[in-house]
Motif scaffolding. Structure first.
Motif, short mmCIF file in Angstrom:
data_model
loop_
_atom_site.label_atom_id
_atom_site.label_comp_id
_atom_site.label_asym_id
_atom_site.label_seq_id
_atom_site.Cartn_x
_atom_site.Cartn_y
_atom_site.Cartn_z
N THR A 1 0.84 -1.19 0.00
CA THR A 1 0.00 0.00 0.00
C THR A 1 0.87 1.24 0.00
O THR A 1 2.03 1.22 0.42
N ILE A 2 0.29 2.32 -0.48
CA ILE A 2 0.88 3.64 -0.40
C ILE A 2 -0.12 4.49 0.37
O ILE A 2 -1.32 4.46 0.06
N THR A 3 0.33 5.21 1.36
CA THR A 3 -0.56 6.05 2.15
C THR A 3 -0.58 7.45 1.57
O THR A 3 0.46 8.05 1.33
N VAL A 4 -1.79 7.96 1.34
CA VAL A 4 -2.00 9.32 0.87
C VAL A 4 -2.82 10.03 1.94
O VAL A 4 -3.89 9.55 2.33
N LEU A 5 -2.30 11.15 2.44
CA LEU A 5 -2.97 11.86 3.51
C LEU A 5 -4.04 12.79 2.96
O LEU A 5 -3.77 13.59 2.06
N VAL A 6 -5.24 12.66 3.52
CA VAL A 6 -6.39 13.44 3.05
C VAL A 6 -7.09 14.07 4.26
O VAL A 6 -7.11 13.52 5.34
N ALA A 7 -7.67 15.24 4.04
CA ALA A 7 -8.36 15.95 5.11
C ALA A 7 -9.73 15.37 5.40
O ALA A 7 -10.20 15.39 6.54
N ASP A 8 -10.39 14.86 4.38
CA ASP A 8 -11.76 14.36 4.51
C ASP A 8 -11.84 13.02 3.77
O ASP A 8 -11.83 12.98 2.53
N THR B 1 -1.22 -3.19 -5.78
CA THR B 1 -0.87 -2.14 -4.84
C THR B 1 -2.05 -1.19 -4.68
O THR B 1 -2.63 -0.73 -5.66
N SER B 2 -2.39 -0.90 -3.44
CA SER B 2 -3.53 -0.03 -3.15
C SER B 2 -3.06 1.27 -2.52
O SER B 2 -1.90 1.41 -2.14
N ILE B 3 -3.99 2.19 -2.43
CA ILE B 3 -3.74 3.47 -1.77
C ILE B 3 -4.61 3.54 -0.53
O ILE B 3 -5.82 3.33 -0.61
N VAL B 4 -4.00 3.83 0.61
CA VAL B 4 -4.74 4.05 1.84
C VAL B 4 -4.99 5.54 1.96
O VAL B 4 -4.05 6.34 1.93
N LEU B 5 -6.25 5.91 2.04
CA LEU B 5 -6.64 7.31 2.21
C LEU B 5 -6.79 7.55 3.71
O LEU B 5 -7.76 7.11 4.31
N HIS B 6 -5.81 8.19 4.30
CA HIS B 6 -5.75 8.31 5.75
C HIS B 6 -5.72 9.77 6.17
O HIS B 6 -5.15 10.61 5.48
N GLU B 7 -6.32 10.04 7.30
CA GLU B 7 -6.22 11.39 7.87
C GLU B 7 -4.78 11.64 8.29
O GLU B 7 -4.05 10.70 8.61
N ALA C 1 -2.44 16.97 5.11
CA ALA C 1 -3.10 16.42 3.93
C ALA C 1 -2.52 17.10 2.69
O ALA C 1 -2.12 18.26 2.73
N GLY C 2 -2.46 16.36 1.61
CA GLY C 2 -1.98 16.93 0.35
C GLY C 2 -0.48 16.92 0.18
O GLY C 2 0.03 17.54 -0.75
N SER C 3 0.24 16.22 1.03
CA SER C 3 1.70 16.27 0.98
C SER C 3 2.31 15.18 0.09
O SER C 3 3.52 15.16 -0.10
N THR D 1 -0.51 14.99 -15.60
CA THR D 1 -0.52 15.13 -14.15
C THR D 1 -1.85 15.68 -13.69
O THR D 1 -2.53 16.40 -14.41
N PHE D 2 -2.21 15.32 -12.46
CA PHE D 2 -3.43 15.82 -11.83
C PHE D 2 -3.27 15.70 -10.32
O PHE D 2 -2.32 15.07 -9.83
N ALA D 3 -4.19 16.30 -9.60
CA ALA D 3 -4.16 16.25 -8.13
C ALA D 3 -5.54 15.87 -7.62
O ALA D 3 -6.56 16.10 -8.28
N ASP D 4 -5.55 15.28 -6.43
CA ASP D 4 -6.82 15.00 -5.77
C ASP D 4 -7.32 16.27 -5.08
O ASP D 4 -6.63 17.30 -5.12
N PRO D 5 -8.49 16.26 -4.45
CA PRO D 5 -9.02 17.48 -3.83
C PRO D 5 -8.13 18.10 -2.75
O PRO D 5 -8.23 19.29 -2.47
N ASP D 6 -7.23 17.30 -2.15
CA ASP D 6 -6.33 17.84 -1.13
C ASP D 6 -5.02 18.35 -1.70
O ASP D 6 -4.21 18.92 -0.98
#
Length: 124
Positions: A8-15, A52-58, A65-67, A105-110
Motif C-alpha cells: 500500500t501507499i498512504t496518501v494523507l487526506v483531510a476528509d 498495490t492499493s492506496i490508503v486514504l488516511h487522515e 493532507a496533500g503532501s 498530471t493531476f491532483a486529488d481534492p487535497d
C-alpha cells in the motif's frame, strides 16, 4: 532482504469521505477495505485488477493532507483516461510527450499529486 512487493501507499487526506468519492467516482478505483478501528478509519482503494492499493488516511501528528507527490499511475490508453478524468471534473495537465513516453498530471481534492503515464519506467 525478503521484501517482495509494495502493498500500500498512504496518501494523507483531510476528509476521507470526500477522498473516497474522488478516487471511486472520478478515478474509477474500487474500495478494497473500509473499516473503523476505534477513532481511526482504514480506507483502502485500488485500481481495478491492481495489487498495490492506496490508503486514504487522515494526517498523522506533524503531517498535513496533500503532501504526497509523484505517485505514478500506469495507463494503457492515456488519451482516453485523460478525457475521462476531465469529463469527471478533474483538472489535468497534459498529456505531454516525454523522452520515456507520454504523461499527464493531476491532483486529488487535497492537492496530492499524481502522474498518469502511458508507460511505466522499469529497470532490468
Amino acid at each position: 532482504m525478503k521484501i517482495s512487493r509494495i502493498m500500500t501507499i498512504t496518501v494523507l487526506v483531510a476528509d476521507q469521505e470526500r477522498a473516497r468519492s474522488f478516487y471511486v467516482d472520478s478515478l474509477g478505483f474500487d474500495v478494497r477495505t473500509d473499516v473503523r478501528m476505534g477513532e481511526n478509519r482504514w480506507l483502502e482503494v485500488v485500481p481495478p485488477a491492481a495489487e498495490t492499493s492506496i490508503v486514504l488516511h487522515e494526517p498523522f501528528p506533524g503531517t498535513t493532507a496533500g503532501s504526497s507527490q509523484g505517485v505514478i499511475l500506469e495507463s494503457a490508453d492515456i488519451d482516453a483516461d485523460v478525457s475521462a478524468l476531465r469529463a469527471n471534473g478533474v483538472r489535468v495537465e497534459g498529456p505531454h510527450d516525454m523522452p520515456w513516453g507520454r504523461q499527464a498530471t493531476f491532483a486529488d481534492p487535497d492537492g496530492n499529486g499524481f502522474v498518469l503515464s502511458a508507460t511505466s519506467v522499469r529497470s532490468g
